[in-house]
Design a protein around this motif. Structure first.
Motif, PDB file in Angstrom:
ATOM      1  N   ARG A 184       0.806  -1.217   0.000  1.00  0.00           N
ATOM      2  CA  ARG A 184       0.000   0.000   0.000  1.00  0.00           C
ATOM      3  C   ARG A 184       0.842   1.271   0.000  1.00  0.00           C
ATOM      4  O   ARG A 184       0.597   2.195  -0.771  1.00  0.00           O
ATOM      5  CB  ARG A 184      -0.921  -0.026   1.232  1.00  0.00           C
ATOM      6  N   TYR A 185       1.841   1.317   0.879  1.00  0.00           N
ATOM      7  CA  TYR A 185       2.549   2.577   1.106  1.00  0.00           C
ATOM      8  C   TYR A 185       3.904   2.671   0.409  1.00  0.00           C
ATOM      9  O   TYR A 185       4.440   3.760   0.288  1.00  0.00           O
ATOM     10  CB  TYR A 185       2.685   2.816   2.609  1.00  0.00           C
ATOM     11  N   VAL A 186       4.448   1.563  -0.043  1.00  0.00           N
ATOM     12  CA  VAL A 186       5.706   1.610  -0.795  1.00  0.00           C
ATOM     13  C   VAL A 186       5.431   1.430  -2.284  1.00  0.00           C
ATOM     14  O   VAL A 186       5.896   2.214  -3.108  1.00  0.00           O
ATOM     15  CB  VAL A 186       6.712   0.545  -0.288  1.00  0.00           C
ATOM     16  N   LEU A 187       4.667   0.393  -2.629  1.00  0.00           N
ATOM     17  CA  LEU A 187       4.361   0.134  -4.035  1.00  0.00           C
ATOM     18  C   LEU A 187       3.148   0.926  -4.532  1.00  0.00           C
ATOM     19  O   LEU A 187       2.867   0.935  -5.723  1.00  0.00           O
ATOM     20  CB  LEU A 187       4.122  -1.361  -4.259  1.00  0.00           C
ATOM     21  N   ASP A 188       2.408   1.563  -3.616  1.00  0.00           N
ATOM     22  CA  ASP A 188       1.214   2.351  -3.923  1.00  0.00           C
ATOM     23  C   ASP A 188       0.143   1.528  -4.642  1.00  0.00           C
ATOM     24  O   ASP A 188      -0.521   2.016  -5.541  1.00  0.00           O
ATOM     25  CB  ASP A 188       1.575   3.602  -4.723  1.00  0.00           C
TER      26      ASP A 188
ATOM     27  N   PHE B   4      -4.976  -5.578  -1.892  1.00  0.00           N
ATOM     28  CA  PHE B   4      -5.291  -5.790  -0.474  1.00  0.00           C
ATOM     29  C   PHE B   4      -5.350  -7.283  -0.162  1.00  0.00           C
ATOM     30  O   PHE B   4      -4.761  -7.763   0.805  1.00  0.00           O
ATOM     31  CB  PHE B   4      -6.630  -5.116  -0.138  1.00  0.00           C
ATOM     32  N   ASN B   5      -6.059  -8.027  -1.006  1.00  0.00           N
ATOM     33  CA  ASN B   5      -6.205  -9.456  -0.769  1.00  0.00           C
ATOM     34  C   ASN B   5      -4.928 -10.235  -1.074  1.00  0.00           C
ATOM     35  O   ASN B   5      -4.571 -11.150  -0.329  1.00  0.00           O
ATOM     36  CB  ASN B   5      -7.382 -10.021  -1.566  1.00  0.00           C
TER      37      ASN B   5
END
Length: 169
Positions: A104-108, A115-116
């Protein structure tokens, strides 16, 4: 070398893995459904949704593993077992959150698929491997472990063949 249960170490490992896998499958479904419900329908952030789903699934996991998967192992007291179980599940949760947070926060990667894939497949999968090893090592001890209390309710010998009705839910 045979254990006192009448099974070789490999047979015992396969037996425990099978039961652990069945409990894990049910708990994975709970985790998957609750995390997706919280994230997609209730609009919770991915890390919060995964944390809530893991706590719920871990509660079911403790009951299933204590009462069924590792019921032949020694008991060291509910307080000790549950405390260790809780700590080890926090480590498993950190593994899953690390995978999810990286996506989520590095690869965006922000979609439901990411998510899954990262939270519910990769993170939970890596956490499960860790938990199986850790439960056997620290929570549900081998009866010969010095920390294990003798259990009066267990026979010293288990039947070589499990009766047909045993383990049915």
């Amino acid at each position: 070398m045979k254990h006192r249960q009448g099974r070789s170490p490999l047979q015992l490992l396969i037996h425990e893995l099978g039961k652990f896998g069945l409990v894990g499958g049910v708990c994975y479904a709970i985790d998957f459904l609750v995390s997706n419900l919280c994230h997609t329908l209730l609009g919770m952030g991915p890390l919060s949704a995964k944390t809530i789903s893991t706590v719920i699934a871990a509660t079911f996991s403790y009951i299933g593993n204590r009462q069924w998967s590792f019921n032949h192992r020694a008991r060291t007291g509910l307080r000790r077992e549950y405390t260790l179980f809780f700590i080890l599940n926090v480590v498993g949760l950190v593994i899953a959150l690390g995978c999810l947070g990286f996506a989520r926060y590095v690869l965006d990667l922000r979609g439901v698929l990411a998510f899954n894939l990262f939270g519910n497949v990769l993170g939970t999968g890596l956490g499960t491997v860790f938990r199986f090893w850790a439960y056997k090592k620290w929570v549900f001890l081998h009866p010969d472990d010095p920390k294990a209390a003798p259990r009066a309710d267990l026979p010293t010998e288990l039947p070589a063949r499990v009766p047909e009705h045993a383990g049915r839910i």
